[in-house]
Scaffold this motif. Structure first.
Motif, PDB file in Angstrom:
ATOM      1  N   ALA A   1      56.050 -68.227  -1.672  1.00  0.00           N
ATOM      2  CA  ALA A   1      54.907 -68.373  -2.571  1.00  0.00           C
ATOM      3  C   ALA A   1      53.659 -67.641  -2.116  1.00  0.00           C
ATOM      4  CB  ALA A   1      54.572 -69.857  -2.737  1.00  0.00           C
ATOM      5  N   ALA A   2      53.532 -67.346  -0.827  1.00  0.00           N
ATOM      6  CA  ALA A   2      52.283 -66.758  -0.329  1.00  0.00           C
ATOM      7  C   ALA A   2      52.574 -65.936   0.911  1.00  0.00           C
ATOM      8  CB  ALA A   2      51.258 -67.851  -0.010  1.00  0.00           C
ATOM      9  N   GLY A   3      51.750 -64.912   1.133  1.00  0.00           N
ATOM     10  CA  GLY A   3      51.952 -64.108   2.320  1.00  0.00           C
ATOM     11  C   GLY A   3      50.784 -63.195   2.636  1.00  0.00           C
ATOM     12  N   ALA A   4      50.606 -62.939   3.924  1.00  0.00           N
ATOM     13  CA  ALA A   4      49.714 -61.905   4.435  1.00  0.00           C
ATOM     14  C   ALA A   4      50.584 -61.074   5.365  1.00  0.00           C
ATOM     15  CB  ALA A   4      48.530 -62.511   5.175  1.00  0.00           C
ATOM     16  N   LEU A   5      51.211 -60.043   4.841  1.00  0.00           N
ATOM     17  CA  LEU A   5      52.386 -59.445   5.455  1.00  0.00           C
ATOM     18  C   LEU A   5      52.111 -58.247   6.348  1.00  0.00           C
ATOM     19  CD1 LEU A   5      54.776 -59.656   2.360  1.00  0.00           C
ATOM     20  CD2 LEU A   5      54.434 -61.334   4.191  1.00  0.00           C
TER      21      LEU A   5
ATOM     22  N   GLY B   1      49.618 -54.820   2.824  1.00  0.00           N
ATOM     23  CA  GLY B   1      50.189 -56.159   2.783  1.00  0.00           C
ATOM     24  C   GLY B   1      50.197 -56.745   1.388  1.00  0.00           C
ATOM     25  N   ARG B   2      49.088 -56.574   0.663  1.00  0.00           N
ATOM     26  CA  ARG B   2      49.017 -57.089  -0.708  1.00  0.00           C
ATOM     27  C   ARG B   2      50.055 -56.409  -1.600  1.00  0.00           C
ATOM     28  NH1 ARG B   2      43.272 -56.370   0.126  1.00  0.00           N
ATOM     29  NH2 ARG B   2      42.258 -58.377   0.546  1.00  0.00           N
ATOM     30  N   ASP B   3      50.160 -55.093  -1.474  1.00  0.00           N
ATOM     31  CA  ASP B   3      51.109 -54.342  -2.297  1.00  0.00           C
ATOM     32  C   ASP B   3      52.549 -54.781  -2.010  1.00  0.00           C
ATOM     33  OD1 ASP B   3      51.919 -51.933  -4.016  1.00  0.00           O
ATOM     34  OD2 ASP B   3      52.895 -51.463  -2.117  1.00  0.00           O
ATOM     35  N   TYR B   4      52.892 -54.889  -0.743  1.00  0.00           N
ATOM     36  CA  TYR B   4      54.270 -55.262  -0.398  1.00  0.00           C
ATOM     37  C   TYR B   4      54.567 -56.690  -0.848  1.00  0.00           C
ATOM     38  CZ  TYR B   4      58.564 -55.700   2.336  1.00  0.00           C
ATOM     39  OH  TYR B   4      59.860 -55.890   2.720  1.00  0.00           O
ATOM     40  N   GLY B   5      53.609 -57.595  -0.661  1.00  0.00           N
ATOM     41  CA  GLY B   5      53.809 -58.965  -1.108  1.00  0.00           C
ATOM     42  C   GLY B   5      54.092 -59.045  -2.599  1.00  0.00           C
ATOM     43  N   GLN B   6      53.359 -58.285  -3.403  1.00  0.00           N
ATOM     44  CA  GLN B   6      53.584 -58.304  -4.846  1.00  0.00           C
ATOM     45  C   GLN B   6      54.921 -57.665  -5.212  1.00  0.00           C
ATOM     46  OE1 GLN B   6      49.961 -57.553  -7.383  1.00  0.00           O
ATOM     47  NE2 GLN B   6      48.988 -57.270  -5.369  1.00  0.00           N
ATOM     48  N   ARG B   7      55.330 -56.656  -4.459  1.00  0.00           N
ATOM     49  CA  ARG B   7      56.646 -56.066  -4.712  1.00  0.00           C
ATOM     50  C   ARG B   7      57.779 -57.039  -4.386  1.00  0.00           C
ATOM     51  NH1 ARG B   7      57.657 -51.629  -1.461  1.00  0.00           N
ATOM     52  NH2 ARG B   7      55.613 -51.479  -0.463  1.00  0.00           N
TER      53      ARG B   7
ATOM     54  N   GLY C   1      55.156 -69.822   2.987  1.00  0.00           N
ATOM     55  CA  GLY C   1      54.370 -68.607   3.151  1.00  0.00           C
ATOM     56  C   GLY C   1      54.678 -67.924   4.470  1.00  0.00           C
ATOM     57  N   MET C   2      54.326 -66.661   4.565  1.00  0.00           N
ATOM     58  CA  MET C   2      54.637 -65.876   5.761  1.00  0.00           C
ATOM     59  C   MET C   2      53.451 -65.007   6.143  1.00  0.00           C
ATOM     60  SD  MET C   2      57.931 -63.431   6.409  1.00  0.00           S
ATOM     61  CE  MET C   2      58.477 -63.117   8.091  1.00  0.00           C
ATOM     62  N   ILE C   3      53.195 -64.930   7.445  1.00  0.00           N
ATOM     63  CA  ILE C   3      52.168 -64.044   7.988  1.00  0.00           C
ATOM     64  C   ILE C   3      52.870 -63.050   8.904  1.00  0.00           C
ATOM     65  CG2 ILE C   3      50.048 -63.908   9.337  1.00  0.00           C
ATOM     66  CD1 ILE C   3      49.589 -66.871   8.581  1.00  0.00           C
ATOM     67  N   GLY C   4      52.683 -61.757   8.642  1.00  0.00           N
ATOM     68  CA  GLY C   4      53.436 -60.741   9.356  1.00  0.00           C
ATOM     69  C   GLY C   4      54.779 -60.514   8.659  1.00  0.00           C
ATOM     70  N   GLY C   5      55.673 -59.800   9.347  1.00  0.00           N
ATOM     71  CA  GLY C   5      56.997 -59.546   8.773  1.00  0.00           C
ATOM     72  C   GLY C   5      56.961 -58.585   7.604  1.00  0.00           C
ATOM     73  N   GLY C   6      56.056 -57.621   7.648  1.00  0.00           N
ATOM     74  CA  GLY C   6      55.869 -56.699   6.543  1.00  0.00           C
ATOM     75  C   GLY C   6      56.968 -55.659   6.428  1.00  0.00           C
ATOM     76  N   GLU C   7      56.725 -54.692   5.543  1.00  0.00           N
ATOM     77  CA  GLU C   7      57.729 -53.682   5.263  1.00  0.00           C
ATOM     78  C   GLU C   7      58.071 -52.899   6.524  1.00  0.00           C
ATOM     79  OE1 GLU C   7      58.697 -50.610   1.615  1.00  0.00           O
ATOM     80  OE2 GLU C   7      56.588 -51.087   2.062  1.00  0.00           O
ATOM     81  N   GLY C   8      59.372 -52.797   6.816  1.00  0.00           N
ATOM     82  CA  GLY C   8      59.832 -52.090   7.999  1.00  0.00           C
ATOM     83  C   GLY C   8      59.917 -52.934   9.247  1.00  0.00           C
ATOM     84  N   SER C   9      59.489 -54.199   9.180  1.00  0.00           N
ATOM     85  CA  SER C   9      59.549 -55.044  10.370  1.00  0.00           C
ATOM     86  C   SER C   9      60.994 -55.443  10.665  1.00  0.00           C
ATOM     87  CB  SER C   9      58.692 -56.301  10.198  1.00  0.00           C
ATOM     88  OG  SER C   9      59.358 -57.259   9.404  1.00  0.00           O
ATOM     89  N   GLN C  10      61.254 -55.753  11.908  1.00  0.00           N
ATOM     90  CA  GLN C  10      62.594 -56.151  12.313  1.00  0.00           C
ATOM     91  C   GLN C  10      62.900 -57.584  11.900  1.00  0.00           C
ATOM     92  OE1 GLN C  10      63.193 -55.998  16.547  1.00  0.00           O
ATOM     93  NE2 GLN C  10      65.304 -56.715  16.449  1.00  0.00           N
ATOM     94  N   ILE C  11      61.918 -58.466  12.008  1.00  0.00           N
ATOM     95  CA  ILE C  11      62.176 -59.885  11.865  1.00  0.00           C
ATOM     96  C   ILE C  11      61.901 -60.420  10.470  1.00  0.00           C
ATOM     97  CG2 ILE C  11      59.923 -60.870  12.468  1.00  0.00           C
ATOM     98  CD1 ILE C  11      63.320 -61.875  14.010  1.00  0.00           C
TER      99      ILE C  11
END
Length: 385
Positions: A34-38, A45-51, A7-17
């Motif tokens: 398998a899991a994320g709060a991005l 965050g929910r939308d990007y995780g599902q994409r 799982g990942m926390i952070g690192g959402g759409e447009g992030s560098q890392i």
């Protein structure tokens, strides 16, 4: 063999890392994402995780929701990566360790030495792995440098010279650019800017390849752009516990330098030189011999180098593959614990919480020394003195 859950926390759409972590974690097929709060915005965050393919009930709105949700699952994640803003690392990492989750935290692991010591103790008490993403230590030829030094190819190490200098913050007109400004703001960055951002990578590499920890240091820090409160250039002299002398230069105003992470190690019987911008070559000079170019992927390298190379000689390997080597190490460590067997020694090189703690102690030591005209100070965390 069943995949581990990641799982990942952070690192959402447009992030560098974020993309580098997702590529690295998935490269060898050891982990399923398998899991994320991005994102700090729950709906985004929910939308990007599902994409990205996460199930709707595992695309979380924030890290607290993720912690609560994953704790009660039989198929809960085996590893969580924390890739949020620096000031949040401690709280999130500690909470997941306390719940028994293994954690890979982006650097800096914490904002203070006291927080770093707490993370080390928490990891030891809970038995959960806490790793820190000094990702450049994952490069194949960096691992080979470490192996060569450990087997005595250079003899006793005399001198280490490390650099991490770039010029991407050299334009004074960028002073109000929010992507740049926060790095030099003590309220957001802490006591150090350039050394805490880049210098600690170079310092960690020096310790990683030599097997020696930094004992004390003297720093000359400067804000070349006068409007900055924190330093954009630093020269650090250091002494290591087994006697090696160190020199480190880090800068964000070195126009013409792009990435600039280089490491040179000189011993009694040889020297080594490696650059992150040319990661496929390691230069070795034996005493009274001829300069040799060691190519990543060539035959008869160390087990540490062989294990961490994936494509044939002559083809470039980059940062996501170095990250992948950290994830591969962690997969080996997690499986070894689950199955109660010793891990492959060639894989036992992922950076630990102790490395994150030592880096934070060095950050504060550089800030202290720089404010006192280069006075030599103890660079060790109190718990290791």
């Amino acid at each position: 063999m069943a995949k581990l859950q990641w799982g990942m926390i952070g690192g959402g759409e447009g992030s560098q890392i974020g993309p580098a972590h997702r590529l690295g974690a998935g490269l060898d097929g050891a982990f399923d994402f398998a899991a994320g709060a991005l994102d700090h915005r729950p709906d985004v965050g929910r939308d990007y995780g599902q994409r990205l393919g996460l199930a709707s009930d595992r695309a979380y709105g924030d890290w607290r929701e993720m912690l609560e949700g994953e704790q009660v699952r039989e198929d809960r994640i085996d590893l969580v990566t924390v890739a949020t803003p620096n000031a949040t690392h401690y709280e999130i990492t500690k909470a997941f360790l306390e719940a028994g989750f293994n954690v890979l935290c982006e650097k800096p692991m914490t904002m203070t030495v006291e927080e770093g010591e707490d993370i080390v103790r928490t990891s030891e008490r809970t038995g959960a792995i806490c790793a820190v993403n000094y990702g450049y230590s994952g490069y194949s030829l960096v691992r080979h440098m470490k192996a060569m030094i450990a087997r005595g190819d250079l003899g006793k190490i005399r001198l280490v010279k490390a650099e991490f200098a770039h010029g991407h913050h050299a334009d004074a007109e960028d002073a109000d650019n929010p992507r740049v400004r926060w790095r030099y703001d003590p309220a957001q960055a802490g006591v150090s800017a350039q050394f805490a951002d880049c210098g600690i990578h170079a310092l960690h590499m020096a310790s990683f390849v030599t097997g020696q920890e930094v004992h004390r240091l003297s720093a000359d820090t400067v804000s070349c752009i006068a409007s900055r409160v924190l330093e954009d250039d630093a020269m650090v002299n250091f002494r290591m516990e087994d006697g090696a002398v160190g020199r480190l230069w880090t800068s964000s105003v070195a126009i013409g330098r792009q990435h600039g992470l280089t490491l040179q190690v000189f011993g009694e019987t040889g020297g080594l030189r490696w650059s992150q911008e040319h990661p496929n070559q390691l230069y070795y000079m034996p005493l009274n011999g001829r300069l040799q170019t060691i190519e990543r992927g060539e035959a008869n390298l160390s087990p540490e180098a062989d294990r961490t190379t994936r494509v044939t000689i002559g083809h470039a390997e980059g940062m996501p593959l170095a990250f992948a080597n950290i994830y591969s190490d962690l997969a080996e460590a997690i499986r070894a614990r689950k199955e109660n067997h010793a891990m492959d020694p060639a894989a036992d090189h992922y950076p630990r919480a102790q490395d994150g703690l030592r880096s934070m102690a060095a950050v504060f030591a550089v800030a202290e020394s720089g404010s006192k005209d280069g006075t030599w100070v103890d660079a060790r965390p109190p718990m290791y003195r």
